[in-house]
Scaffold this motif. Structure first.
Motif, short mmCIF file in Angstrom:
data_model
loop_
_atom_site.label_atom_id
_atom_site.label_comp_id
_atom_site.label_asym_id
_atom_site.label_seq_id
_atom_site.Cartn_x
_atom_site.Cartn_y
_atom_site.Cartn_z
N HIS A 116 0.89 -1.16 -0.07
CA HIS A 116 0.04 0.12 -0.04
C HIS A 116 0.69 1.42 0.19
O HIS A 116 0.63 2.14 -0.86
N ARG A 117 1.66 1.41 0.84
CA ARG A 117 2.81 2.51 1.22
C ARG A 117 4.04 1.95 1.66
O ARG A 117 3.92 1.07 2.33
N MET A 118 4.96 2.81 1.33
CA MET A 118 6.33 2.31 2.09
C MET A 118 6.88 3.82 2.53
O MET A 118 6.86 4.69 2.06
N VAL A 119 7.85 3.29 3.71
CA VAL A 119 8.55 4.19 4.29
C VAL A 119 9.94 3.83 4.06
O VAL A 119 10.39 2.59 4.66
N ALA A 217 6.87 10.47 -4.42
CA ALA A 217 7.79 10.32 -2.91
C ALA A 217 7.93 11.61 -2.39
O ALA A 217 8.00 12.85 -2.89
N GLU A 218 7.83 11.66 -1.07
CA GLU A 218 8.29 12.70 -0.04
C GLU A 218 9.60 12.31 0.40
O GLU A 218 9.91 11.27 0.58
N LEU A 219 10.48 13.66 0.42
CA LEU A 219 11.70 13.23 0.97
C LEU A 219 11.77 13.84 2.28
O LEU A 219 11.63 15.34 2.44
N LEU A 220 12.38 13.55 3.28
CA LEU A 220 12.57 14.07 4.69
C LEU A 220 14.16 13.65 5.30
O LEU A 220 14.44 12.76 5.00
N LYS A 237 10.11 8.44 13.39
CA LYS A 237 9.10 7.54 13.65
C LYS A 237 7.85 8.40 13.47
O LYS A 237 6.74 7.73 13.18
N GLN A 238 7.76 9.58 14.02
CA GLN A 238 6.46 10.30 13.74
C GLN A 238 5.92 10.60 12.54
O GLN A 238 4.77 10.45 11.94
N ALA A 239 6.83 10.84 11.55
CA ALA A 239 6.69 11.16 10.07
C ALA A 239 6.14 9.84 9.53
O ALA A 239 5.25 9.99 8.86
N PHE A 243 2.53 9.36 8.10
CA PHE A 243 2.68 9.05 6.59
C PHE A 243 1.82 7.90 6.09
O PHE A 243 1.06 7.72 5.18
N LEU A 244 1.78 6.62 6.84
CA LEU A 244 1.26 5.55 6.69
C LEU A 244 -0.32 5.76 7.06
O LEU A 244 -1.11 4.93 6.70
N GLY A 245 -0.60 6.50 8.02
CA GLY A 245 -1.90 6.98 8.21
C GLY A 245 -2.55 5.92 9.06
O GLY A 245 -3.92 5.74 8.67
#
Length: 245
Positions: A116-119, A217-220, A237-239, A243-245
Motif C-alpha cells: 500500500h505505502r512504504m517508508v 515520493a516525499e523526502l525528509l 518515527k512520527q513522520a 505518512f502511513l496513516g
C-alpha cells in the motif's frame, strides 16, 4: 512474526539493514512500540545470516530475489490479503532501513497488489554492497591490512560492532548482492513513498534521485543524523506513523 496491534489496521512489515536485526533496528530503537501504540500490527523478520535467522552455506539463500520470494511467503503465512478498496486491513505497509529499503523498493515494484505505502530509511540510488571490497574486508578481518575503500571500512566497522554477528554469513550476502546489484530503474514502485535520511548520511546521497524516479515520493532529511543513527530519530518515527496513516 506478528506483534500485537488492531485487527482493523493494515499490518506493517519491517525490514532491517545489513549487519543489523529486527531486535536492533526496530525493537531497541522504539519502532515496534511506536507502531503498536498507533494501532498497527507489526511483522518482523531477520534476514538470512542476521539476528535469529539461520546462516546456511547455500549462497542462493542470500540473493535479494530469493529473499523477496521468502518475504512474499512470510506475508502469505501472516494472512496478508491483496489490497481491496473496501478492506482497510488488506495489503501491507512496509518500512525498510538501508538494505531493507532496497528490498522494500523491489518488493513494492514487483508486488503492487499487496503493498500500500512504504517508508524507506537511509535509501540510496547506488549500491554500497555491490561495490563492497570483499578481498579488502577479508584481509582486514584476518588482521593483515585495512581496506582502502572508505565505504567498505565503514560497513565493516558497523558489522563488527554488533556482538554475535556472523561475518562469514554477512560476506556471503555481499557476494550474492554483487550478483544481483540494486538497479532502481529496473523496477519502480508506484505507490506513495516517504524517503527519510540523515543529512550527514553519505550512503543515502542518492535519495533525491529515488524520489524523482518514483514521482510519488516525499523526502525528509534529518538534521545532524548519519546512516548509523537516523533510525533512532523520534522525528523519523512520527513522520512514518503520520505518512502511513
Amino acid at each position: 512474526m506478528p506483534d500485537g496491534g488492531a485487527a482493523a489496521a493494515r499490518p506493517v512489515l519491517l525490514l532491517h539493514g545489513f549487519a543489523s536485526s529486527s531486535q536492533l533496528n526496530w525493537q531497541n530503537s522504539g519502532w515496534i512500540s511506536t507502531l503498536t501504540a498507533a494501532g498497527r500490527t507489526v511483522i518482523t523478520v531477520d534476514l538470512p545470516g542476521h539476528g535469529r535467522s539461520a546462516a546456511p552455506a547455500d549462497p542462493d539463500v542470500y540473493r535479494p530475489s530469493r529473499i523477496r520470494a521468502d518475504l512474499l511467503q512470510l506475508l502469505t503465512d501472516a494472512g496478508v490479503l491483496p489490497l481491496a478498496d473496501d478492506n482497510p486491513a488488506s495489503g501491507v505497509d512496509v518500512i525498510g532501513y538501508s538494505l531493507g529499503s532496497r528490498l522494500a523498493w523491489e518488493l513494492g515494484a514487483t508486488q503492487p497488489e499487496l503493498v500500500h505505502r512504504m517508508v524507506l530509511g537511509g535509501p540510496g540510488s547506488d549500491d554500497p554492497l555491490a561495490d563492497f571490497d570483499l578481498a579488502g574486508a577479508r584481509a582486514s578481518l584476518a588482521g593483515r591490512e585495512e581496506t582502502a575503500d572508505g565505504a567498505t571500512a565503514e560497513l565493516l566497522r558497523m558489522a563488527k560492532a554488533v556482538p554475535g554477528n556472523d561475518m562469514s554469513a554477512l560476506l556471503a550476502m555481499v557476494e550474492a548482492i554483487k550478483e544481483e546489484p540494486f538497479v532502481p530503474t529496473d523496477a519502480v514502485p508506484r505507490m506513495p513513498l516517504l524517503l527519510v535520511a540523515g543529512d550527514l548520511d553519505t550512503f543515502a546521497a542518492g535519495a533525491p534521485e529515488l524520489a524523482e524516479l518514483s514521482g510519488q515520493a516525499e523526502l525528509l532529511l534529518l538534521p545532524g543524523r548519519t546512516h548509523a543513527n537516523a533510525v533512532t530519530s523520534r522525528t523519523f518515527k512520527q513522520a512514518a506513523v503520520t505518512f502511513l496513516g
